[in-house]
Scaffold this motif. Sequence first.
Motif, PDB file in Angstrom:
ATOM      1  N   ILE A   1       0.830  -1.206   0.000  1.00  0.00           N
ATOM      2  CA  ILE A   1       0.000   0.000   0.000  1.00  0.00           C
ATOM      3  C   ILE A   1       0.863   1.253   0.000  1.00  0.00           C
ATOM      4  N   LYS A   2       1.875   1.290   0.839  1.00  0.00           N
ATOM      5  CA  LYS A   2       2.716   2.484   0.936  1.00  0.00           C
ATOM      6  C   LYS A   2       3.557   2.688  -0.318  1.00  0.00           C
ATOM      7  N   PHE A   3       3.968   1.616  -0.964  1.00  0.00           N
ATOM      8  CA  PHE A   3       4.715   1.744  -2.211  1.00  0.00           C
ATOM      9  C   PHE A   3       3.848   2.438  -3.260  1.00  0.00           C
ATOM     10  N   GLY A   4       2.610   1.967  -3.400  1.00  0.00           N
ATOM     11  CA  GLY A   4       1.689   2.578  -4.356  1.00  0.00           C
ATOM     12  C   GLY A   4       1.337   4.012  -3.993  1.00  0.00           C
ATOM     13  N   ALA A   5       1.100   4.247  -2.712  1.00  0.00           N
ATOM     14  CA  ALA A   5       0.756   5.598  -2.257  1.00  0.00           C
ATOM     15  C   ALA A   5       1.913   6.557  -2.489  1.00  0.00           C
ATOM     16  N   TYR A   6       3.128   6.106  -2.244  1.00  0.00           N
ATOM     17  CA  TYR A   6       4.285   6.979  -2.455  1.00  0.00           C
ATOM     18  C   TYR A   6       4.452   7.310  -3.933  1.00  0.00           C
ATOM     19  N   PHE A   7       4.230   6.339  -4.789  1.00  0.00           N
ATOM     20  CA  PHE A   7       4.338   6.577  -6.226  1.00  0.00           C
ATOM     21  C   PHE A   7       3.334   7.644  -6.661  1.00  0.00           C
ATOM     22  N   VAL A   8       2.082   7.497  -6.226  1.00  0.00           N
ATOM     23  CA  VAL A   8       1.061   8.491  -6.570  1.00  0.00           C
ATOM     24  C   VAL A   8       1.432   9.854  -5.990  1.00  0.00           C
ATOM     25  N   HIS A   9       1.894   9.873  -4.762  1.00  0.00           N
ATOM     26  CA  HIS A   9       2.325  11.107  -4.100  1.00  0.00           C
ATOM     27  C   HIS A   9       3.415  11.816  -4.904  1.00  0.00           C
ATOM     28  N   GLU A  10       4.409  11.067  -5.329  1.00  0.00           N
ATOM     29  CA  GLU A  10       5.493  11.643  -6.123  1.00  0.00           C
ATOM     30  C   GLU A  10       4.987  12.195  -7.454  1.00  0.00           C
ATOM     31  N   ARG A  11       4.108  11.461  -8.125  1.00  0.00           N
ATOM     32  CA  ARG A  11       3.580  11.918  -9.411  1.00  0.00           C
ATOM     33  C   ARG A  11       2.744  13.180  -9.244  1.00  0.00           C
ATOM     34  N   LEU A  12       2.005  13.283  -8.143  1.00  0.00           N
ATOM     35  CA  LEU A  12       1.240  14.505  -7.886  1.00  0.00           C
ATOM     36  C   LEU A  12       2.164  15.691  -7.617  1.00  0.00           C
ATOM     37  N   TRP A  13       3.230  15.462  -6.887  1.00  0.00           N
ATOM     38  CA  TRP A  13       4.183  16.541  -6.597  1.00  0.00           C
ATOM     39  C   TRP A  13       4.865  17.049  -7.867  1.00  0.00           C
ATOM     40  N   LEU A  14       4.963  16.221  -8.878  1.00  0.00           N
ATOM     41  CA  LEU A  14       5.542  16.687 -10.136  1.00  0.00           C
ATOM     42  C   LEU A  14       4.700  17.786 -10.773  1.00  0.00           C
ATOM     43  N   ARG A  15       3.440  17.850 -10.419  1.00  0.00           N
ATOM     44  CA  ARG A  15       2.539  18.863 -10.975  1.00  0.00           C
ATOM     45  C   ARG A  15       2.564  20.175 -10.189  1.00  0.00           C
TER      46      ARG A  15
END
Length: 73
Positions: free
Chosen positions: A46-60
């Motif tokens: 869960i945290k791996f997936g959440a971190y990936f989404v978090h990072e992709r959102l921060w790119l914006r």
Amino acid sequence: METRKRSLAKALSWRIVATVITMAVAFALTREVEVAAAVAGLDTTIKFGAYFVHERLWLRIRFGRYQPTDYQI
């Protein structure tokens, strides 16, 4: 700047440490290795997936970024 390999190594080593901590806490609460391993595995997934989404959102988000100049001296 860090290389991508170094960043990946740091992320993986931290994920291992965090998983061991989660498993230890789950074991301390349940005293069952199987339950602790399941909790640690689910937590990691869960945290791996959440971190990936978090990072992709921060790119914006532009906060804290600077625009490079057209030239450098």
